[in-house]
Design a protein around this motif. Sequence first.
Motif, PDB file in Angstrom:
ATOM      1  N   GLN A  58       0.826  -1.216   0.000  1.00 11.89           N
ATOM      2  CA  GLN A  58       0.000   0.000   0.000  1.00 11.89           C
ATOM      3  C   GLN A  58       0.857   1.262   0.000  1.00 11.89           C
ATOM      4  O   GLN A  58       0.550   2.236  -0.692  1.00 11.89           O
ATOM      5  CB  GLN A  58      -0.934   0.015   1.215  1.00 11.89           C
ATOM      6  CG  GLN A  58      -1.772  -1.240   1.409  1.00 11.89           C
ATOM      7  CD  GLN A  58      -2.933  -1.383   0.424  1.00 11.89           C
ATOM      8  OE1 GLN A  58      -3.999  -1.841   0.768  1.00 11.89           O
ATOM      9  NE2 GLN A  58      -2.740  -1.033  -0.815  1.00 11.89           N
ATOM     10  N   ASN A  61       2.538   1.486  -3.337  1.00 12.67           N
ATOM     11  CA  ASN A  61       1.486   1.561  -4.354  1.00 12.67           C
ATOM     12  C   ASN A  61       1.853   0.754  -5.596  1.00 12.67           C
ATOM     13  O   ASN A  61       1.851   1.253  -6.712  1.00 12.67           O
ATOM     14  CB  ASN A  61       1.216   3.026  -4.730  1.00 12.67           C
ATOM     15  CG  ASN A  61      -0.177   3.226  -5.317  1.00 12.67           C
ATOM     16  OD1 ASN A  61      -0.975   2.300  -5.378  1.00 12.67           O
ATOM     17  ND2 ASN A  61      -0.448   4.427  -5.768  1.00 12.67           N
ATOM     18  N   GLU A 129      -3.820  10.716  -6.687  1.00  7.18           N
ATOM     19  CA  GLU A 129      -3.841   9.285  -6.403  1.00  7.18           C
ATOM     20  C   GLU A 129      -4.650   8.548  -7.469  1.00  7.18           C
ATOM     21  O   GLU A 129      -4.308   7.427  -7.861  1.00  7.18           O
ATOM     22  CB  GLU A 129      -4.441   9.028  -5.016  1.00  7.18           C
ATOM     23  CG  GLU A 129      -3.505   9.359  -3.861  1.00  7.18           C
ATOM     24  CD  GLU A 129      -4.068   8.899  -2.530  1.00  7.18           C
ATOM     25  OE1 GLU A 129      -5.165   8.303  -2.509  1.00  7.18           O
ATOM     26  OE2 GLU A 129      -3.418   9.136  -1.512  1.00  7.18           O
TER      27      GLU A 129
END
Length: 267
Positions: A58, A61, A129
């Motif tokens: 996470q 990414n 994002e």
Amino acid sequence: MNVHLDTFDIIIASMDKTIRDFWNNYKTMLYLMGRSYGSNIINRIISTNVHSLIQEIQEINFIPVKLEVEDDNVVVNGCLVSLLIEKGVLIKDCAICSFLKGCISKLFESFDLSVRCRCLPISYENQMEMVKGRMLILSMLSQAFEKLFGDKLSVIQYYTGQSIAKVDVFKESKMDIESSIKYMSNKTPWFVEIFQKKGNHRYLVVFRDCIIRQTHKTVCTKQGGILCMITHGYLEKYISTLTGKKVKLKLIHSGPNACLKELEVYV
């Protein structure tokens, strides 16, 4: 870089559709490619337990999903692909979905955990994002293109780029090259300037703002590959529609901040 989520979505949808159109067994093939992609991620991480692995995935990414551990399951609690399906960009049985399933299964198979997907759209805190997630999907699809199409790649790239070019202008009189480039720079995520005119039918043009170059830079992939050729097909069709003339783009030099290309006009 100007944010054009719709253009990212159009390219993603077209690449995914191309894979599905040309390969009947695309689900199996993309699943196996996803597992190979997962192996590459494993080679780059240092985590030794499932919780730290999820945290590392996470934080860095690697893939556009949100993961959690529940009992003996790794649960996909949010996925960009589900968001794009909800928006109508992708279909439920899309190629990239099979790719992600293969990737996630490989990442966690050593922990003897099953993977469940709730098929929920991912929630992002900010627009950048969202852009990064789409860049990751483009990177995955470009790898699939290379392995699937081989020596047919240049034709397929061009076909894909041409298929997504839509010009929202309808004029009785066509534009000249200079005007069409200015129009394109105002309407698309590519900011292009004429650097030098070479004779009557050739131009050196500089691509200063490009979502594909930014994608390569963000996800650390090499410039000048599949996505660049798809861009060529897209922009050639775009300029041809505006001018009524066939044009051809050729890469002269690619750089981290700008690319120099030759635009040839056929009369």
